[in-house]
Design a protein around this motif. Sequence first.
Motif, short mmCIF file in Angstrom:
data_model
loop_
_atom_site.label_atom_id
_atom_site.label_comp_id
_atom_site.label_asym_id
_atom_site.label_seq_id
_atom_site.Cartn_x
_atom_site.Cartn_y
_atom_site.Cartn_z
N VAL A 153 2.33 -2.24 1.54
CA VAL A 153 3.56 -1.50 1.21
C VAL A 153 4.53 -1.66 2.39
CG1 VAL A 153 4.54 0.79 0.77
CG2 VAL A 153 2.37 0.13 -0.28
N PRO A 154 5.78 -2.03 2.15
CA PRO A 154 6.74 -2.24 3.25
C PRO A 154 6.90 -0.98 4.10
CG PRO A 154 7.62 -3.11 1.19
CD PRO A 154 6.38 -2.35 0.83
N GLU A 155 7.12 -1.19 5.41
CA GLU A 155 7.26 -0.08 6.34
C GLU A 155 8.40 0.86 5.98
OE1 GLU A 155 5.51 0.97 9.06
OE2 GLU A 155 3.97 -0.48 8.51
N ARG A 183 -1.90 -2.89 -7.75
CA ARG A 183 -0.95 -3.96 -7.50
C ARG A 183 -1.37 -4.83 -6.31
NH1 ARG A 183 1.01 -4.92 -12.15
NH2 ARG A 183 1.82 -3.06 -13.13
N ALA A 184 -2.07 -4.22 -5.36
CA ALA A 184 -2.56 -5.01 -4.21
C ALA A 184 -3.62 -6.01 -4.65
CB ALA A 184 -3.11 -4.08 -3.14
N ASP A 185 -4.37 -5.67 -5.72
CA ASP A 185 -5.37 -6.56 -6.30
C ASP A 185 -6.39 -7.01 -5.27
OD1 ASP A 185 -6.60 -7.93 -8.35
OD2 ASP A 185 -5.38 -9.74 -8.11
N VAL A 186 -6.91 -6.05 -4.50
CA VAL A 186 -7.93 -6.34 -3.49
C VAL A 186 -9.06 -5.33 -3.67
CG1 VAL A 186 -6.33 -7.35 -1.83
CG2 VAL A 186 -6.76 -4.90 -1.78
N SER A 187 -10.17 -5.60 -3.00
CA SER A 187 -11.30 -4.69 -3.06
C SER A 187 -11.18 -3.65 -1.96
CB SER A 187 -12.61 -5.47 -2.88
OG SER A 187 -12.65 -6.07 -1.59
N LEU A 188 -11.98 -2.59 -2.09
CA LEU A 188 -12.01 -1.58 -1.02
C LEU A 188 -12.54 -2.17 0.28
CD1 LEU A 188 -13.36 1.54 -3.00
CD2 LEU A 188 -11.01 1.05 -2.31
N VAL A 228 -1.41 6.67 5.08
CA VAL A 228 -0.49 5.66 5.62
C VAL A 228 -1.23 4.36 5.91
CG1 VAL A 228 1.02 5.09 7.55
CG2 VAL A 228 1.15 7.35 6.51
N ALA A 229 -2.43 4.47 6.49
CA ALA A 229 -3.22 3.26 6.77
C ALA A 229 -3.58 2.54 5.46
CB ALA A 229 -4.50 3.63 7.53
N PHE A 230 -3.89 3.31 4.43
CA PHE A 230 -4.19 2.74 3.11
C PHE A 230 -2.99 1.98 2.56
CE2 PHE A 230 -3.79 3.28 -1.49
CZ PHE A 230 -4.95 2.70 -1.95
N LEU A 231 -1.80 2.58 2.64
CA LEU A 231 -0.60 1.95 2.11
C LEU A 231 -0.27 0.68 2.90
CD1 LEU A 231 1.51 5.18 1.55
CD2 LEU A 231 0.59 3.69 -0.23
N ARG A 232 -0.44 0.71 4.22
CA ARG A 232 -0.20 -0.49 5.02
C ARG A 232 -1.18 -1.60 4.64
NH1 ARG A 232 0.93 3.03 10.05
NH2 ARG A 232 3.20 2.87 10.28
N ALA A 233 -2.43 -1.22 4.38
CA ALA A 233 -3.42 -2.22 3.98
C ALA A 233 -3.09 -2.80 2.61
CB ALA A 233 -4.82 -1.60 3.96
#
Length: 358
Positions: free
Chosen positions: A90-92, A41-46, A82-87
């Motif tokens: 994902v809302p806090e 859903r973020a639709d970004v690359s690693l 958590v760092a992955f989800l923030r990147a």
Amino acid sequence: MSTDPGGGRARRTAGEAYDAAVDQVTRHEELVRLLAEEFARADVSLRELQTRADKAGGTRLPRATCSDMLAGRRFPKKAVMVAFLRACRVPEERLPAWERAWERVRIAHLPAAYRTDRTFHLSGGVESATATPERAPTEPVQAEPPQTEPAHMGPNPTESERAKPARARPARFRGVLRRRLLPVLAVVGALVIIVAGAVVWKALNGVTDDGRAFGPGGSSRFTVKIDPANDGVRLIRRLDANVPWQRAAISVDGVRAREWKPLRGGTYGWLDQSVDIPAALTTGRSSLTVTNTFVSSVWDFNEFFYLVQQKINGAWSTADSLDVGDPRSEAAHGYRITGETFHGTRTFDYPPSARHIG
């Protein structure tokens, strides 16, 4: 038209469903599936995720680490997840539910002796234990053979000779190779078989399709042809089940008819869902204008293909079909979408025994 102007209640309902899905995670594969869903859903690359984490400071996100985490090859540290989800933006307010899910999976992965005989607690996101670090459950504990002094030939060794390290013994070295190398080779061989099998399965069962999705306040509309002699119509929709709890209201020619019920999600990706439209809304008509209106979802409501069946003289037959994402099919059916959140292509599997549309 949306049943919730502004989408406020829909967003709250979607948020509640989102937390419910994360709160039900108890296994590693479930956690991996939801993490992969956020990445999609973020639709970004690693590389972009790594750059975002570097700019934010704190825990880094090497691409190899993220790749292993998304493939389920490695259980992540909580800080990395958590760092992955923030990147992934994902809302806090959603992160505590993810942290609880991580703790449940982590405890479930501990060896039974570690869980029952030792004190283990999770406090403030930091692991602590009163015992020695755990040994990986897949690594058997090998008892070392007793150490014996070799028989000496000739005079007793001097103190300086005793201080010299003993030379490697060929027989013992071969024993170490057998104990440590052969299990590794067995695991590598098993992984090669599994990967090869997955490639063959994908080639035989993978389905590629393009589609669209809409979020809170959004809807889709299209017109299909039917036989006026019908005694009821059935809509069958192909969906990406990696997005769970999708729910939408169905209207036929402006009249509320049915609802796409929320599904928990699928292991293979693709699922087909069907809804029967009452004959009172279909009999005597040669066409139907169908409107799907967003109600709730963890993320959005997606649609890739619609098959329209009709019941005539007690038998079901195909009346029409709409390939969402195909410009010609969309134009032929007057397809329209509002509040679009996704337009693209996906390749997934169906469950092995499932008969599918399209």
